[in-house]
Design a protein around this motif. Structure first.
Motif, PDB file in Angstrom:
ATOM      1  N   LEU A 135     -76.055 -77.339 -70.125  1.00 19.12           N
ATOM      2  CA  LEU A 135     -75.252 -76.732 -69.065  1.00 19.12           C
ATOM      3  C   LEU A 135     -75.066 -77.752 -67.957  1.00 19.12           C
ATOM      4  CD1 LEU A 135     -76.811 -73.167 -68.853  1.00 19.12           C
ATOM      5  CD2 LEU A 135     -74.447 -73.725 -69.402  1.00 19.12           C
ATOM      6  N   ARG A 136     -73.859 -77.796 -67.389  1.00 21.31           N
ATOM      7  CA  ARG A 136     -73.629 -78.693 -66.269  1.00 21.31           C
ATOM      8  C   ARG A 136     -72.853 -77.996 -65.161  1.00 21.31           C
ATOM      9  NH1 ARG A 136     -68.523 -82.432 -68.079  1.00 21.31           N
ATOM     10  NH2 ARG A 136     -68.564 -82.919 -65.861  1.00 21.31           N
ATOM     11  N   ASP A 137     -73.151 -78.414 -63.956  1.00 20.43           N
ATOM     12  CA  ASP A 137     -72.463 -77.903 -62.776  1.00 20.43           C
ATOM     13  C   ASP A 137     -71.128 -78.645 -62.685  1.00 20.43           C
ATOM     14  OD1 ASP A 137     -71.561 -77.294 -60.273  1.00 20.43           O
ATOM     15  OD2 ASP A 137     -73.409 -77.832 -59.222  1.00 20.43           O
ATOM     16  N   VAL A 138     -70.021 -77.925 -62.759  1.00 20.90           N
ATOM     17  CA  VAL A 138     -68.720 -78.615 -62.736  1.00 20.90           C
ATOM     18  C   VAL A 138     -68.143 -78.701 -61.320  1.00 20.90           C
ATOM     19  CG1 VAL A 138     -68.160 -78.021 -65.117  1.00 20.90           C
ATOM     20  CG2 VAL A 138     -67.419 -76.506 -63.262  1.00 20.90           C
ATOM     21  N   GLY A 139     -68.870 -78.177 -60.345  1.00 17.53           N
ATOM     22  CA  GLY A 139     -68.399 -78.249 -58.960  1.00 17.53           C
ATOM     23  C   GLY A 139     -67.417 -77.126 -58.666  1.00 17.53           C
ATOM     24  N   LEU A 140     -67.010 -77.065 -57.430  1.00 15.22           N
ATOM     25  CA  LEU A 140     -66.120 -75.985 -57.005  1.00 15.22           C
ATOM     26  C   LEU A 140     -64.685 -76.461 -56.809  1.00 15.22           C
ATOM     27  CD1 LEU A 140     -68.458 -74.164 -54.416  1.00 15.22           C
ATOM     28  CD2 LEU A 140     -68.058 -73.587 -56.816  1.00 15.22           C
ATOM     29  N   ARG A 141     -64.482 -77.778 -56.998  1.00 19.20           N
ATOM     30  CA  ARG A 141     -63.143 -78.326 -56.776  1.00 19.20           C
ATOM     31  C   ARG A 141     -62.432 -78.658 -58.075  1.00 19.20           C
ATOM     32  NH1 ARG A 141     -62.740 -82.378 -51.594  1.00 19.20           N
ATOM     33  NH2 ARG A 141     -63.530 -80.853 -50.095  1.00 19.20           N
ATOM     34  N   GLY A 142     -61.124 -78.430 -58.085  1.00 19.62           N
ATOM     35  CA  GLY A 142     -60.342 -78.790 -59.263  1.00 19.62           C
ATOM     36  C   GLY A 142     -58.887 -78.983 -58.887  1.00 19.62           C
ATOM     37  N   ARG A 143     -58.076 -79.196 -59.920  1.00 13.64           N
ATOM     38  CA  ARG A 143     -56.634 -79.355 -59.712  1.00 13.64           C
ATOM     39  C   ARG A 143     -55.890 -78.263 -60.465  1.00 13.64           C
ATOM     40  NH1 ARG A 143     -54.760 -84.315 -57.811  1.00 13.64           N
ATOM     41  NH2 ARG A 143     -56.436 -85.848 -57.570  1.00 13.64           N
ATOM     42  N   VAL A 144     -54.758 -77.853 -59.901  1.00 15.26           N
ATOM     43  CA  VAL A 144     -53.934 -76.837 -60.544  1.00 15.26           C
ATOM     44  C   VAL A 144     -53.214 -77.466 -61.741  1.00 15.26           C
ATOM     45  CG1 VAL A 144     -51.909 -75.344 -60.267  1.00 15.26           C
ATOM     46  CG2 VAL A 144     -53.620 -75.504 -58.438  1.00 15.26           C
ATOM     47  N   HIS A 173     -48.259 -76.305 -56.180  1.00 12.35           N
ATOM     48  CA  HIS A 173     -47.657 -77.217 -57.150  1.00 12.35           C
ATOM     49  C   HIS A 173     -48.701 -77.701 -58.143  1.00 12.35           C
ATOM     50  CE1 HIS A 173     -49.471 -80.734 -55.109  1.00 12.35           C
ATOM     51  NE2 HIS A 173     -49.282 -80.025 -54.015  1.00 12.35           N
ATOM     52  N   VAL A 174     -48.212 -78.152 -59.286  1.00 12.57           N
ATOM     53  CA  VAL A 174     -49.112 -78.694 -60.304  1.00 12.57           C
ATOM     54  C   VAL A 174     -49.764 -79.959 -59.741  1.00 12.57           C
ATOM     55  CG1 VAL A 174     -49.214 -79.755 -62.605  1.00 12.57           C
ATOM     56  CG2 VAL A 174     -47.805 -77.712 -62.214  1.00 12.57           C
ATOM     57  N   GLY A 175     -51.065 -80.071 -59.929  1.00 11.40           N
ATOM     58  CA  GLY A 175     -51.794 -81.233 -59.411  1.00 11.40           C
ATOM     59  C   GLY A 175     -52.441 -80.971 -58.058  1.00 11.40           C
ATOM     60  N   MET A 176     -52.107 -79.847 -57.438  1.00 10.13           N
ATOM     61  CA  MET A 176     -52.675 -79.517 -56.125  1.00 10.13           C
ATOM     62  C   MET A 176     -54.204 -79.374 -56.232  1.00 10.13           C
ATOM     63  SD  MET A 176     -51.418 -76.445 -53.606  1.00 10.13           S
ATOM     64  CE  MET A 176     -52.229 -75.072 -54.392  1.00 10.13           C
ATOM     65  N   VAL A 177     -54.897 -79.991 -55.287  1.00 14.72           N
ATOM     66  CA  VAL A 177     -56.360 -79.912 -55.284  1.00 14.72           C
ATOM     67  C   VAL A 177     -56.778 -78.603 -54.606  1.00 14.72           C
ATOM     68  CG1 VAL A 177     -58.513 -81.020 -54.562  1.00 14.72           C
ATOM     69  CG2 VAL A 177     -56.548 -82.429 -55.225  1.00 14.72           C
TER      70      VAL A 177
END
Lengths: 387, 158
Positions: free
Chosen positions: B75-84, B130-134
């Motif tokens: 299991l790994r913590d993937v963080g709370l941030r991502g991209r659309v 938009h796509v790519g939005m953080v």
């Protein structure tokens, strides 16, 4: 292995509402017509019966126990496939190819007008822990998944909203020549683009309206088929495939359809679909799905189907007609009967019985079905009229 | 067909109303779901499970890899941030009535070789998405979390 051919077809007209009959009678009507067409008696000549249905569409639990009588299948081998009609067709093909049966009947129907909470049942098909709670909070329409998948497809392929809207225009125009289809009309790309958004970029007019109806097909082994009818339509290949059920795990491409087509093409000896296929009937419950499915069939390069559609390639008089029946957008979303409705049109075209919408000189046609939102299961069948 | 005397009036057909009894069903979280929801509730973390062989991570975590069918243990913590990766603005509810304000759904990528995550966007005017939005996850305050997917209120642009 033995050849398998369609020797009889029967259906009811596809209609928004069918209050005068119950679902069993709807099926009975289509079955009587199919048996008449095949010249068979179901109590004597059929070895096995298959229904394609799912409990929640029907309003019964263990629906598969309710299927025999309306088909003439009481005290006969009978089973239900919980899926689209083409999956039932695949079962029938296997039963005949293995030599287990000589004549098999496949049935799928929609009495979806009697399901008063359609959107809720669709949401119940979402993962109940991770997915459904997200839309349930504000009672969001579950077709948002189609909007999401359309946005991904447009973004990654460069397909435009105009091209998707043109699918609706073409389908509904084709449906005008199909007496079975309830939703034929003339409209413009601007009409579609101007219709209210359901889940941007998906417009309301890009969603196929639902319909009631039933389709019954009678299949027979090749040697029997030649005896039973003048123009047996051979099933040269059939394939099916399921993608990951997780909404977020799927990509811009209809991979389930591509793999199903590969499986069917391999059996049918199709190596160059554009050269070897004359026309196609594909699921288009949402307009963009027609383009995605045409690409999955190898009839257009990824991202090119929209442009080719605008160029007229897939129109009735184009190089490769797609959905001469009007598709789901013109003939209605028939739920699990969708695949058999596509197959029915292919058979009628190949027999030369498609009336005013008859395509000239067609020998090989393909049908493609999809299970619908939120899932990724599809099936493809290749049909041929042998000269 | 035996319709010698068909019904001729729309008011003639009889009908009955019924319910499919599906209101009460028990959905277990499972081995991985238990870990995922406890980490979300107690630590405010999003966990994924990683397949070493495929170098692929599933969020939410699954017990097996859908690519190679290996049992997953890491299991790994993937963080709370991502991209659309993809998004849609939904304007109608199940009755076909307007949703006001509309709801924005998105697929969010936490990084390369991670299955996207389905959730909602918030604090974001639809025309700016938009796509790519953080974006980052907005969680409910710890005291309000119940160990459910809705402990994440939505993802908001950074």
């Amino acid at each position: 292995m033995r050849d398998v051919a369609i020797v009889g077809v029967g259906c009811t007209p596809f209609r928004p509402l069918t209050p005068e009959v119950n679902w069993k009678e709807l099926t009975f009507q289509a079955a009587v017509r199919a048996y008449e067409d095949a010249g068979i008696d179901p109590r004597r000549d059929v070895d096995s019966f298959i229904t394609c249905a799912e409990d929640f569409w029907e309003g019964f639990s263990i629906f598969d126990e309710f299927t025999p009588d309306q088909l003439g299948a009481v005290l006969r081998p009978m089973h239900t496939v919980t899926g689209d009609g083409l999956l039932g067709l695949a079962n029938a093909v296997m039963q005949i190819k293995t030599g287990l049966c000589d004549v098999v009947v496949v049935e799928a129907h929609s009495k979806i007008s009697e399901l008063l909470t359609f959107e809720h049942v669709v949401e119940l098909a979402f993962d109940s822990v991770y997915e459904a709670p997200l839309s349930r909070e504000r009672d969001v329409h579950p077709y948002y998944v189609a909007g999401l998948e359309m946005q991904l497809y447009l973004h990654e392929t460069g397909t435009t909203e105009e091209q998707c809207a043109a699918v609706v225009v073409q389908d509904k125009q084709n449906a005008l020549l199909n007496p079975l289809a309830p939703y034929g009309t003339r409209m413009s790309v601007d009409d579609v683009l101007g219709s209210p958004p359901l889940s941007d970029p998906l417009k309301r007019l890009e969603v196929a309206p639902r319909a009631d109806g039933c389709v019954v097909l009678v299949l027979a082994a090749g040697e029997i088929a030649e005896r039973l009818c003048e123009v047996p339509i051979y099933i040269e290949g059939i394939g099916w495939c399921s993608e990951s059920p997780w909404i977020a795990a799927r990509g811009a491409e209809a991979l389930y359809a591509k793999r199903a087509a590969q499986m069917a093409y391999e059996q049918a000896g199709i190596t160059n679909p554009l050269q070897q296929i004359d026309f196609a009937e594909v699921d288009d419950r949402f307009a963009f799905k027609l383009l995605q499915h045409v690409e999955a069939l190898g009839l257009a390069h990824p991202g090119q189907a929209g442009k080719l559609l605008l160029d007229g390639m897939f129109s009735r008089d184009g190089e490769l007609p797609v959905n001469p029946s009007g598709g789901c957008l013109g003939a209605g979303d028939l739920i699990e009967a969708g695949g058999l409705a596509r197959a029915l049109e292919v058979v009628l075209q190949l027999r030369g019985e498609a009336g005013a919408r008859q395509l000239p000189d067609v020998e090989t046609g393909v049908a493609l079905s999809w299970r619908g939102v939120p899932h990724g299961t599809g099936a493809v069948a290749v049909f041929r009229r042998r000269s | 067909m035996a319709f010698f005397e068909p019904m001729q009036k729309a008011t003639e057909p009889r009908h009955w109303l019924g319910d499919m009894e599906a209101d009460h069903y028990f959905y277990g979280a499972g081995v991985m779901g238990q870990r995922f929801f406890e980490a979300l509730r107690d630590e405010g973390k999003l966990l994924g499970s990683r397949c070493e062989r495929c170098d692929w991570t599933y969020v939410p975590p699954r017990l097996y890899c859908e690519r190679c069918f290996a049992e997953l243990k890491e299991l790994r913590d993937v963080g709370l941030r991502g991209r659309v990766k993809a998004f849609t603005v939904v304007y109608v509810n199940k009755q076909g009535e307007p949703l006001d304000p509309p709801e924005v759904f998105a697929l969010i990528e936490f990084g390369p070789n991670i299955t996207p995550f389905l959730h909602k966007l918030g604090d974001a005017p639809p025309e700016r998405v938009h796509v790519g939005m953080v974006v980052e996850a907005v969680l409910k305050p710890p005291a309000e979390r119940e160990g459910k997917i809705t402990d994440i209120r939505y993802f908001r642009p950074i």
